[in-house]
Scaffold this motif. Structure first.
Motif, PDB file in Angstrom:
ATOM      1  N   ARG A  24      77.408   0.524  79.666  1.00  0.00           N
ATOM      2  CA  ARG A  24      78.139   1.622  79.004  1.00  0.00           C
ATOM      3  C   ARG A  24      77.418   2.945  79.192  1.00  0.00           C
ATOM      4  N   VAL A  25      76.092   2.928  79.061  1.00  0.00           N
ATOM      5  CA  VAL A  25      75.308   4.157  79.252  1.00  0.00           C
ATOM      6  C   VAL A  25      75.458   4.653  80.684  1.00  0.00           C
ATOM      7  N   GLY A  26      75.354   3.741  81.645  1.00  0.00           N
ATOM      8  CA  GLY A  26      75.515   4.116  83.050  1.00  0.00           C
ATOM      9  C   GLY A  26      76.895   4.683  83.334  1.00  0.00           C
ATOM     10  N   ALA A  27      77.920   4.061  82.765  1.00  0.00           N
ATOM     11  CA  ALA A  27      79.286   4.540  82.970  1.00  0.00           C
ATOM     12  C   ALA A  27      79.470   5.927  82.370  1.00  0.00           C
ATOM     13  N   ALA A  28      78.892   6.151  81.209  1.00  0.00           N
ATOM     14  CA  ALA A  28      78.990   7.469  80.570  1.00  0.00           C
ATOM     15  C   ALA A  28      78.310   8.533  81.431  1.00  0.00           C
ATOM     16  N   GLU A  29      77.159   8.185  82.003  1.00  0.00           N
ATOM     17  CA  GLU A  29      76.456   9.134  82.881  1.00  0.00           C
ATOM     18  C   GLU A  29      77.281   9.432  84.126  1.00  0.00           C
ATOM     19  N   ARG A  30      77.891   8.408  84.713  1.00  0.00           N
ATOM     20  CA  ARG A  30      78.737   8.621  85.891  1.00  0.00           C
ATOM     21  C   ARG A  30      79.921   9.515  85.549  1.00  0.00           C
TER      22      ARG A  30
END
Length: 86
Positions: A24-30
């Protein structure tokens, strides 16, 4: 549902909770990176279409337009086509 199946599902969910949180954190950053890139492309296009528009105003307009989830044009199919072209 069988009690054993429910317990197994709960255990699996608990086991991969950290992995899902990381995803989720990675997706938010993307998404933030995509939003920034889209705003830059939109600001560039605004300056092409309206050469007299001050750069700061073009950027402000683009950022406002590109806000995710706002219902504005920023995340429509037309905007995605603009991103693909660049």
């Amino acid at each position: 549902m069988e009690a054993a199946a429910l317990a197994k599902a709960e255990q699996k969910c608990t086991e991969d909770a950290e992995e899902r949180a990381t995803a989720r954190v990675g997706a938010a950053e993307r998404r933030r990176d995509e939003d920034r890139a889209l705003a830059v492309l939109m600001a560039d296009q605004i300056r092409v279409l309206f050469p007299g528009c001050p750069p700061a105003e073009a950027s402000a307009i683009a950022e406002h337009t590109a806000q995710r989830g706002s219902g504005r044009v920023g995340h429509t199919a037309a905007a995605r086509k603009l991103m693909i072209k660049h």
